[in-house]
Design a protein around this motif. Structure first.
Motif, PDB file in Angstrom:
ATOM      1  N   CYS A   1     -14.044  -6.263 -15.970  1.00 10.68           N
ATOM      2  CA  CYS A   1     -14.318  -6.707 -14.598  1.00 10.68           C
ATOM      3  C   CYS A   1     -15.234  -7.929 -14.593  1.00 10.68           C
ATOM      4  O   CYS A   1     -16.296  -7.908 -15.231  1.00 10.68           O
ATOM      5  CB  CYS A   1     -14.953  -5.579 -13.789  1.00 10.68           C
ATOM      6  SG  CYS A   1     -13.932  -4.110 -13.669  1.00 10.68           S
TER       7      CYS A   1
ATOM      8  N   ASN B   1     -15.930  -9.461 -11.403  1.00  8.91           N
ATOM      9  CA  ASN B   1     -16.563  -9.515 -10.085  1.00  8.91           C
ATOM     10  C   ASN B   1     -16.367  -8.178  -9.369  1.00  8.91           C
ATOM     11  O   ASN B   1     -15.734  -7.248  -9.898  1.00  8.91           O
ATOM     12  CB  ASN B   1     -15.981 -10.661  -9.249  1.00  8.91           C
ATOM     13  CG  ASN B   1     -14.462 -10.619  -9.201  1.00  8.91           C
ATOM     14  OD1 ASN B   1     -13.854  -9.583  -8.933  1.00  8.91           O
ATOM     15  ND2 ASN B   1     -13.829 -11.766  -9.491  1.00  8.91           N
ATOM     16  N   ALA B   2     -16.899  -8.093  -8.136  1.00  4.57           N
ATOM     17  CA  ALA B   2     -16.843  -6.845  -7.378  1.00  4.57           C
ATOM     18  C   ALA B   2     -15.415  -6.433  -7.060  1.00  4.57           C
ATOM     19  O   ALA B   2     -15.082  -5.232  -7.069  1.00  4.57           O
ATOM     20  CB  ALA B   2     -17.654  -6.997  -6.090  1.00  4.57           C
ATOM     21  N   ASN B   3     -14.550  -7.396  -6.817  1.00  5.74           N
ATOM     22  CA  ASN B   3     -13.154  -7.094  -6.509  1.00  5.74           C
ATOM     23  C   ASN B   3     -12.446  -6.465  -7.713  1.00  5.74           C
ATOM     24  O   ASN B   3     -11.681  -5.506  -7.579  1.00  5.74           O
ATOM     25  CB  ASN B   3     -12.420  -8.366  -6.065  1.00  5.74           C
ATOM     26  CG  ASN B   3     -11.051  -8.072  -5.507  1.00  5.74           C
ATOM     27  OD1 ASN B   3     -10.888  -7.167  -4.682  1.00  5.74           O
ATOM     28  ND2 ASN B   3     -10.044  -8.819  -5.952  1.00  5.74           N
ATOM     29  N   ASP B   4     -12.716  -7.023  -8.896  1.00  2.00           N
ATOM     30  CA  ASP B   4     -12.171  -6.445 -10.128  1.00  2.00           C
ATOM     31  C   ASP B   4     -12.648  -5.002 -10.307  1.00  2.00           C
ATOM     32  O   ASP B   4     -11.893  -4.129 -10.754  1.00  2.00           O
ATOM     33  CB  ASP B   4     -12.604  -7.265 -11.348  1.00  2.00           C
ATOM     34  CG  ASP B   4     -11.907  -8.608 -11.426  1.00  2.00           C
ATOM     35  OD1 ASP B   4     -10.880  -8.781 -10.740  1.00  2.00           O
ATOM     36  OD2 ASP B   4     -12.399  -9.485 -12.161  1.00  2.00           O
TER      37      ASP B   4
ATOM     38  N   LEU C   1     -13.521  -2.809  -7.998  1.00  2.39           N
ATOM     39  CA  LEU C   1     -12.835  -1.920  -7.064  1.00  2.39           C
ATOM     40  C   LEU C   1     -11.412  -1.614  -7.555  1.00  2.39           C
ATOM     41  O   LEU C   1     -10.942  -0.469  -7.475  1.00  2.39           O
ATOM     42  CB  LEU C   1     -12.791  -2.545  -5.671  1.00  2.39           C
ATOM     43  CG  LEU C   1     -14.127  -2.598  -4.918  1.00  2.39           C
ATOM     44  CD1 LEU C   1     -13.976  -3.387  -3.617  1.00  2.39           C
ATOM     45  CD2 LEU C   1     -14.626  -1.181  -4.621  1.00  2.39           C
ATOM     46  N   LYS C   2     -10.731  -2.628  -8.071  1.00  4.71           N
ATOM     47  CA  LYS C   2      -9.379  -2.438  -8.594  1.00  4.71           C
ATOM     48  C   LYS C   2      -9.391  -1.494  -9.807  1.00  4.71           C
ATOM     49  O   LYS C   2      -8.503  -0.637  -9.954  1.00  4.71           O
ATOM     50  CB  LYS C   2      -8.773  -3.783  -8.992  1.00  4.71           C
ATOM     51  CG  LYS C   2      -8.421  -4.675  -7.810  1.00  4.71           C
ATOM     52  CD  LYS C   2      -7.848  -6.013  -8.306  1.00  4.71           C
ATOM     53  CE  LYS C   2      -7.490  -6.924  -7.134  1.00  4.71           C
ATOM     54  NZ  LYS C   2      -6.973  -8.234  -7.600  1.00  4.71           N
TER      55      LYS C   2
ATOM     56  N   THR D   1      -9.775   2.108  -8.771  1.00  3.28           N
ATOM     57  CA  THR D   1      -8.509   2.630  -8.242  1.00  3.28           C
ATOM     58  C   THR D   1      -7.538   2.948  -9.374  1.00  3.28           C
ATOM     59  O   THR D   1      -6.882   4.007  -9.389  1.00  3.28           O
ATOM     60  CB  THR D   1      -7.874   1.613  -7.277  1.00  3.28           C
ATOM     61  OG1 THR D   1      -8.777   1.352  -6.210  1.00  3.28           O
ATOM     62  CG2 THR D   1      -6.569   2.144  -6.719  1.00  3.28           C
TER      63      THR D   1
ATOM     64  N   GLU E   1     -24.197  -6.840  -7.260  1.00  2.00           N
ATOM     65  CA  GLU E   1     -23.064  -7.432  -6.552  1.00  2.00           C
ATOM     66  C   GLU E   1     -21.722  -6.916  -7.074  1.00  2.00           C
ATOM     67  O   GLU E   1     -20.751  -6.824  -6.325  1.00  2.00           O
ATOM     68  CB  GLU E   1     -23.112  -8.965  -6.680  1.00  2.00           C
ATOM     69  CG  GLU E   1     -24.241  -9.608  -5.879  1.00  2.00           C
ATOM     70  CD  GLU E   1     -24.318 -11.106  -6.102  1.00  2.00           C
ATOM     71  OE1 GLU E   1     -23.468 -11.630  -6.856  1.00  2.00           O
ATOM     72  OE2 GLU E   1     -25.237 -11.746  -5.557  1.00  2.00           O
TER      73      GLU E   1
END
Length: 374
Positions: free
Chosen positions: A245, A247-250, A252-253, A256, A284
């Motif tokens: 990861c 960043n934060a988006n990575d 979250l993915k 999941t 972050e």
């Protein structure tokens, strides 16, 4: 120090014998009322039992000077006891404990060699381990109490038991535990070079092998390619997937994608702990508050002052337990004890080698105290 016990009908008579045998530099270490003889509890004879000591080396007499003022205080206590014999038992206990307390305070203000010879190795050991002075004072208080009050010579093992019991009392209010297995995500944070990735692999191996849980890894350590490869090597051995990861988006993915696994272990980058931005970057990317247990990792080869500075930087993150690594690379184990007492945060694990999964040990209050004294 030469120490001797005296029993006499009065304090004055006891002091007469003390001065004759030990000289005018003798110090009263403890005194109490004792009873002997009698018939069915009646007509018992009352005596004063006094423990006195003197420095056997005349060249060290200056070391007992701090006791002079204490002798006056002890005499005042004895006078109060003499006038209040209705509560003689309570006063005797009070005076006994007060004198021991005064003795310990004097000993810590004086040269360490005024300790009884049998206790010198323990005083030196506690200091060499880096245990801070207030904690050492309390531990030596316990040893001195056992030494003087019990009225018998203790073995080395018995002295160690006294120290362990006192350590346990000091640590008892603090929670010690490993992974509770109540959270899905296990996170390790800390500065560079403390062994976070290896420690994470040890924890993961324990959960998979011992507790038969399915595991996966997430790493946010994208600053070192070697760190990612190291984690992937461990993951391959444990037959577990790894998500990287940035960043934060990575993040979250990745959560999941790994939702089906029982426990997900999160590896973080080791950066300069003096840079607060590093901690902000972590906050972050990672959601520390959602279903997560976080361990802050320290190397025992670090200075205690640096450990405190590291904790101050990371304490904005919810920290559940500490992990101390590289136990086998130093004999100064007092720093971890000092830090636990200072922060009221327990130690979940101690590691003492590179072998996965063997060189990691889950702690509880009693076990941690024993590791401090090893």
């Amino acid at each position: 120090m030469k120490i001797k016990k005296y029993k006499a009908p009065s304090l004055q008579e006891a002091m007469k014998h003390i001065r004759q045998e030990l000289g005018h530099d003798a110090v009263i270490l403890n005194s109490k009322v004792v009873y002997s003889g009698g018939f069915f509890g009646l007509f018992q004879k009352k005596n004063i039992e006094v423990i006195a000591g003197v420095d056997s080396d005349v060249h060290k007499r200056s070391r007992v000077e701090p006791f002079v003022e204490k002798k006056k205080q002890i005499k005042e206590l004895e006078h109060r006891q003499k006038d209040s014999f209705a509560n003689s038992e309570k006063l005797s206990i009070y005076k006994e404990m007060e004198q021991i307390k005064q003795l310990v305070e004097s000993l810590h203000k004086s040269d360490k060699k005024v300790y009884p010879t049998e206790l010198l190795p323990f005083a030196e050991q506690l200091k060499s381990k880096g245990i801070e002075s207030n904690a050492r004072s309390r531990l030596m208080m316990a040893l001195l109490e056992a030494y003087f009050v019990n009225g018998k010579k203790l073995t080395k093992e018995e002295h160690l038991d006294v120290l362990k019991n006192e350590l346990h009392k000091m640590l008892e209010p603090i929670s010690f535990h490993g992974i509770t297995r109540t959270k899905k995500y296990i996170n390790v944070i800390g500065p560079t070079g403390v062994g976070k990735t290896t420690t994470l692999a040890k924890l993961a191996a324990e959960i998979k092998i011992k507790h038969k849980k399915s595991i996966a890894f997430i790493t946010t350590d994208t600053y070192r390619i070697a760190a990612i490869e190291q984690l992937k090597t461990y993951a391959t051995i444990l037959n577990a997937p790894v998500e990287v990861c940035y960043n934060a988006n990575d993040f979250l993915k990745a959560k999941t994608k790994l939702n089906a696994y029982d426990v997900v272990f999160i590896d973080t980058a080791g950066r300069n702990f003096m840079e607060m931005q590093y901690v902000k970057d972590l906050q972050e990317i990672i959601d520390f508050k959602h279903d997560m247990e976080t361990f802050l990792v320290f190397s025992l080869t670090s200075k205690y002052e640096d450990m405190v500075a590291i904790y101050e930087q990371f304490k904005v993150i919810p920290i559940h337990q500490f992990i101390f690594t590289k136990y086998d690379e130093t004999s100064s184990h007092g720093a971890m004890f000092n830090l636990v007492l200072k922060t009221n945060i327990g130690c979940g694990y101690i590691t003492d080698g590179q072998d996965v999964p063997d060189d990691i040990h889950e702690m509880n209050t009693k076990k941690f105290g024993e590791w401090v004294l090893r």
